[in-house]
Design a protein around this motif. Structure first.
Motif, PDB file in Angstrom:
ATOM      1  N   GLU A 102       0.828  -1.205   0.000  1.00  0.00           N
ATOM      2  CA  GLU A 102       0.000   0.000   0.000  1.00  0.00           C
ATOM      3  C   GLU A 102       0.864   1.258   0.000  1.00  0.00           C
ATOM      4  O   GLU A 102       0.551   2.242  -0.674  1.00  0.00           O
ATOM      5  CB  GLU A 102      -0.955  -0.013   1.195  1.00  0.00           C
ATOM      6  CG  GLU A 102      -2.007  -1.112   1.128  1.00  0.00           C
ATOM      7  CD  GLU A 102      -2.787  -1.112  -0.174  1.00  0.00           C
ATOM      8  OE1 GLU A 102      -3.054  -0.013  -0.736  1.00  0.00           O
ATOM      9  OE2 GLU A 102      -3.131  -2.201  -0.672  1.00  0.00           O
ATOM     10  N   GLU A 103       1.938   1.232   0.762  1.00  0.00           N
ATOM     11  CA  GLU A 103       2.863   2.365   0.764  1.00  0.00           C
ATOM     12  C   GLU A 103       3.492   2.541  -0.616  1.00  0.00           C
ATOM     13  O   GLU A 103       3.644   3.666  -1.113  1.00  0.00           O
ATOM     14  CB  GLU A 103       3.939   2.153   1.823  1.00  0.00           C
ATOM     15  CG  GLU A 103       4.915   3.305   1.959  1.00  0.00           C
ATOM     16  CD  GLU A 103       5.951   3.080   3.050  1.00  0.00           C
ATOM     17  OE1 GLU A 103       7.012   3.741   2.989  1.00  0.00           O
ATOM     18  OE2 GLU A 103       5.702   2.259   3.962  1.00  0.00           O
ATOM     19  N   ALA A 104       3.862   1.415  -1.233  1.00  0.00           N
ATOM     20  CA  ALA A 104       4.468   1.487  -2.567  1.00  0.00           C
ATOM     21  C   ALA A 104       3.479   2.042  -3.581  1.00  0.00           C
ATOM     22  O   ALA A 104       3.823   2.890  -4.411  1.00  0.00           O
ATOM     23  CB  ALA A 104       4.938   0.099  -2.992  1.00  0.00           C
ATOM     24  N   ARG A 105       2.236   1.597  -3.533  1.00  0.00           N
ATOM     25  CA  ARG A 105       1.232   2.084  -4.472  1.00  0.00           C
ATOM     26  C   ARG A 105       0.910   3.549  -4.241  1.00  0.00           C
ATOM     27  O   ARG A 105       0.655   4.292  -5.199  1.00  0.00           O
ATOM     28  CB  ARG A 105      -0.022   1.216  -4.363  1.00  0.00           C
ATOM     29  CG  ARG A 105       0.148  -0.164  -4.998  1.00  0.00           C
ATOM     30  CD  ARG A 105      -1.053  -1.057  -4.778  1.00  0.00           C
ATOM     31  NE  ARG A 105      -0.936  -2.300  -5.551  1.00  0.00           N
ATOM     32  CZ  ARG A 105      -1.763  -3.331  -5.436  1.00  0.00           C
ATOM     33  NH1 ARG A 105      -2.789  -3.269  -4.586  1.00  0.00           N
ATOM     34  NH2 ARG A 105      -1.591  -4.414  -6.172  1.00  0.00           N
ATOM     35  N   SER A 106       0.923   3.966  -2.999  1.00  0.00           N
ATOM     36  CA  SER A 106       0.688   5.374  -2.701  1.00  0.00           C
ATOM     37  C   SER A 106       1.789   6.240  -3.297  1.00  0.00           C
ATOM     38  O   SER A 106       1.532   7.309  -3.865  1.00  0.00           O
ATOM     39  CB  SER A 106       0.606   5.581  -1.190  1.00  0.00           C
ATOM     40  OG  SER A 106       0.461   6.945  -0.868  1.00  0.00           O
ATOM     41  N   ARG A 107       3.018   5.777  -3.206  1.00  0.00           N
ATOM     42  CA  ARG A 107       4.141   6.536  -3.763  1.00  0.00           C
ATOM     43  C   ARG A 107       4.031   6.620  -5.288  1.00  0.00           C
ATOM     44  O   ARG A 107       4.304   7.671  -5.879  1.00  0.00           O
ATOM     45  CB  ARG A 107       5.464   5.869  -3.358  1.00  0.00           C
ATOM     46  CG  ARG A 107       6.705   6.625  -3.800  1.00  0.00           C
ATOM     47  CD  ARG A 107       7.960   5.916  -3.322  1.00  0.00           C
ATOM     48  NE  ARG A 107       8.076   5.974  -1.879  1.00  0.00           N
ATOM     49  CZ  ARG A 107       8.564   7.009  -1.208  1.00  0.00           C
ATOM     50  NH1 ARG A 107       9.002   8.072  -1.878  1.00  0.00           N
ATOM     51  NH2 ARG A 107       8.653   6.971   0.099  1.00  0.00           N
ATOM     52  N   ALA A 115       1.267   6.570  -7.036  1.00  0.00           N
ATOM     53  CA  ALA A 115       0.185   7.510  -7.355  1.00  0.00           C
ATOM     54  C   ALA A 115       0.641   8.954  -7.194  1.00  0.00           C
ATOM     55  O   ALA A 115       0.348   9.814  -8.032  1.00  0.00           O
ATOM     56  CB  ALA A 115      -1.018   7.222  -6.466  1.00  0.00           C
ATOM     57  N   LYS A 116       1.351   9.246  -6.109  1.00  0.00           N
ATOM     58  CA  LYS A 116       1.824  10.604  -5.868  1.00  0.00           C
ATOM     59  C   LYS A 116       2.814  11.056  -6.936  1.00  0.00           C
ATOM     60  O   LYS A 116       2.899  12.244  -7.252  1.00  0.00           O
ATOM     61  CB  LYS A 116       2.466  10.683  -4.485  1.00  0.00           C
ATOM     62  CG  LYS A 116       1.463  10.601  -3.342  1.00  0.00           C
ATOM     63  CD  LYS A 116       2.157  10.659  -1.987  1.00  0.00           C
ATOM     64  CE  LYS A 116       1.146  10.573  -0.846  1.00  0.00           C
ATOM     65  NZ  LYS A 116       1.807  10.569   0.494  1.00  0.00           N
ATOM     66  N   ALA A 117       3.556  10.104  -7.485  1.00  0.00           N
ATOM     67  CA  ALA A 117       4.535  10.440  -8.527  1.00  0.00           C
ATOM     68  C   ALA A 117       3.880  10.599  -9.896  1.00  0.00           C
ATOM     69  O   ALA A 117       4.546  10.980 -10.859  1.00  0.00           O
ATOM     70  CB  ALA A 117       5.619   9.360  -8.590  1.00  0.00           C
ATOM     71  N   GLY A 118       2.585  10.295  -9.998  1.00  0.00           N
ATOM     72  CA  GLY A 118       1.889  10.434 -11.270  1.00  0.00           C
ATOM     73  C   GLY A 118       2.261   9.368 -12.285  1.00  0.00           C
ATOM     74  O   GLY A 118       2.108   9.576 -13.491  1.00  0.00           O
ATOM     75  N   ILE A 119       2.713   8.213 -11.807  1.00  0.00           N
ATOM     76  CA  ILE A 119       3.099   7.121 -12.695  1.00  0.00           C
ATOM     77  C   ILE A 119       1.854   6.356 -13.137  1.00  0.00           C
ATOM     78  O   ILE A 119       1.008   5.986 -12.308  1.00  0.00           O
ATOM     79  CB  ILE A 119       4.068   6.153 -11.983  1.00  0.00           C
ATOM     80  CG1 ILE A 119       5.302   6.905 -11.468  1.00  0.00           C
ATOM     81  CG2 ILE A 119       4.465   5.009 -12.904  1.00  0.00           C
ATOM     82  CD1 ILE A 119       6.142   7.532 -12.529  1.00  0.00           C
ATOM     83  N   SER A 145      14.398   5.761  -8.393  1.00  0.00           N
ATOM     84  CA  SER A 145      14.613   6.101  -6.987  1.00  0.00           C
ATOM     85  C   SER A 145      13.387   6.764  -6.384  1.00  0.00           C
ATOM     86  O   SER A 145      12.953   6.440  -5.269  1.00  0.00           O
ATOM     87  CB  SER A 145      15.835   7.022  -6.871  1.00  0.00           C
ATOM     88  OG  SER A 145      16.014   7.471  -5.546  1.00  0.00           O
ATOM     89  N   ALA A 146      12.788   7.693  -7.128  1.00  0.00           N
ATOM     90  CA  ALA A 146      11.605   8.397  -6.637  1.00  0.00           C
ATOM     91  C   ALA A 146      10.417   7.453  -6.498  1.00  0.00           C
ATOM     92  O   ALA A 146       9.651   7.532  -5.530  1.00  0.00           O
ATOM     93  CB  ALA A 146      11.265   9.550  -7.578  1.00  0.00           C
ATOM     94  N   VAL A 147      10.252   6.557  -7.464  1.00  0.00           N
ATOM     95  CA  VAL A 147       9.134   5.620  -7.427  1.00  0.00           C
ATOM     96  C   VAL A 147       9.267   4.638  -6.264  1.00  0.00           C
ATOM     97  O   VAL A 147       8.287   4.326  -5.580  1.00  0.00           O
ATOM     98  CB  VAL A 147       9.033   4.857  -8.767  1.00  0.00           C
ATOM     99  CG1 VAL A 147       8.052   3.699  -8.663  1.00  0.00           C
ATOM    100  CG2 VAL A 147       8.618   5.800  -9.878  1.00  0.00           C
ATOM    101  N   LEU A 148      10.486   4.149  -6.030  1.00  0.00           N
ATOM    102  CA  LEU A 148      10.698   3.139  -4.996  1.00  0.00           C
ATOM    103  C   LEU A 148      10.953   3.732  -3.616  1.00  0.00           C
ATOM    104  O   LEU A 148      10.849   3.025  -2.611  1.00  0.00           O
ATOM    105  CB  LEU A 148      11.882   2.237  -5.391  1.00  0.00           C
ATOM    106  CG  LEU A 148      11.727   1.465  -6.699  1.00  0.00           C
ATOM    107  CD1 LEU A 148      13.000   0.700  -7.018  1.00  0.00           C
ATOM    108  CD2 LEU A 148      10.533   0.516  -6.651  1.00  0.00           C
TER     109      LEU A 148
END
Length: 262
Positions: free
Chosen positions: A89-94, A96-100, A172-175
């Motif tokens: 869930e934390e990974a998916r939230s990141r 989404a926030k990155a607009g990927i 790096s930003a995504v992970l």
């Protein structure tokens, strides 16, 4: 949040020939054919390499993403890097926030994946997966733990592109993991492995170009590769449109070790 390199997918034009190479060179056996890839008009075979996995796949119909990739690359090539995380869930939230953009997502029976658009992440298709237990791997097939496996494991994936630093910083930003300069390129350390980003010397554009495989008997692996005409001048193996770097037990581990619970 912990990530580890769990599976690599490679696109091939001749699946039977690719399987023959995997089995002869590495001693891989018991390929698992995942019927789930049929919805992508693909056929695959998944081999266990220790507790990591090699997936070889090929299109079985026209007009597929994999087929178009094979046409652009004019042959076999890397297709996907699959990372396992302990905090999906934390990974998916990141993400989404990155607009990927998410190109596909699945949740079932305590496991699942999120496939990220390669143009947004860069380098190759990236999948972030989770399992209800850290040692579990649904995509390896039923009872994969009981099958014999080569004394090898996949410890690194290498992406090439015209702007490796930019690519590394996107990953790096995504992970949410740091990247750093490393031997003429860039590196992201994982649990028990690493991601490397290097300049596109072959001018093929961004792509998954190489793997590193840690083997108990690297000389035997290289000998088998030479017998099949797959040895490369740099001491590695040229397979499936990629370079496979064979590391031995004495090699300096290209990684750090993190601990996670199940």
């Amino acid at each position: 949040m912990t990530f580890r390199l769990r599976q690599i997918a490679v696109a091939v034009t001749d699946l039977e020939g690719a399987l023959a190479d995997a089995e002869a060179i590495f001693g891989a056996s018991h390929p698992y054919e995942d019927s789930g890839v049929a919805r992508y008009k693909l056929r695959n075979a998944v081999y266990r390499f220790g507790d990591t996995f090699l997936e070889l796949l090929t299109p079985v119909a026209g007009d597929t993403t994999v087929g178009r990739l094979l046409a652009r690359q004019e042959g076999d090539c890397g297709y996907m890097v699959i990372l396992q995380t302990d905090r999906i869930e934390e990974a998916r939230s990141r993400v989404a926030k990155a607009g990927i953009r998410v190109v596909d997502q699945l949740d079932r029976n305590g496991c699942g994946f999120t496939h990220l658009h390669p143009r947004d992440v860069g380098g190759t298709l990236l999948s972030i997966d989770y399992m209800s237990r850290w040692t579990q791997w649904e995509w390896g097939g039923p009872g994969w733990e009981s099958h014999a496996a080569p004394a090898c494991s996949i410890v690194a994936a290498e992406m090439h592109g015209p702007e490796p630093e930019l690519m590394a910083r996107r990953w790096s930003a995504v992970l949410g993991l740091p990247c750093s300069e490393h031997e003429g390129g860039w590196r992201i350390a994982l649990d028990g492995g690493e991601l490397l980003f290097l300049s596109d010397s072959e001018r093929r554009g961004e792509g998954l170009r190489a793997l590193a495989v840690l083997c108990a008997q690297p000389e035997a692996v290289l000998e088998q590769a030479a017998k099949r005409g797959r040895a490369s001048p740099d001491g590695g193996i040229r397979l499936w449109g990629m370079t496979v770097r064979v590391l031995g037990p004495a090699s300096k581990p290209p990684l750090h070790s993190a601990q996670t619970g199940e």
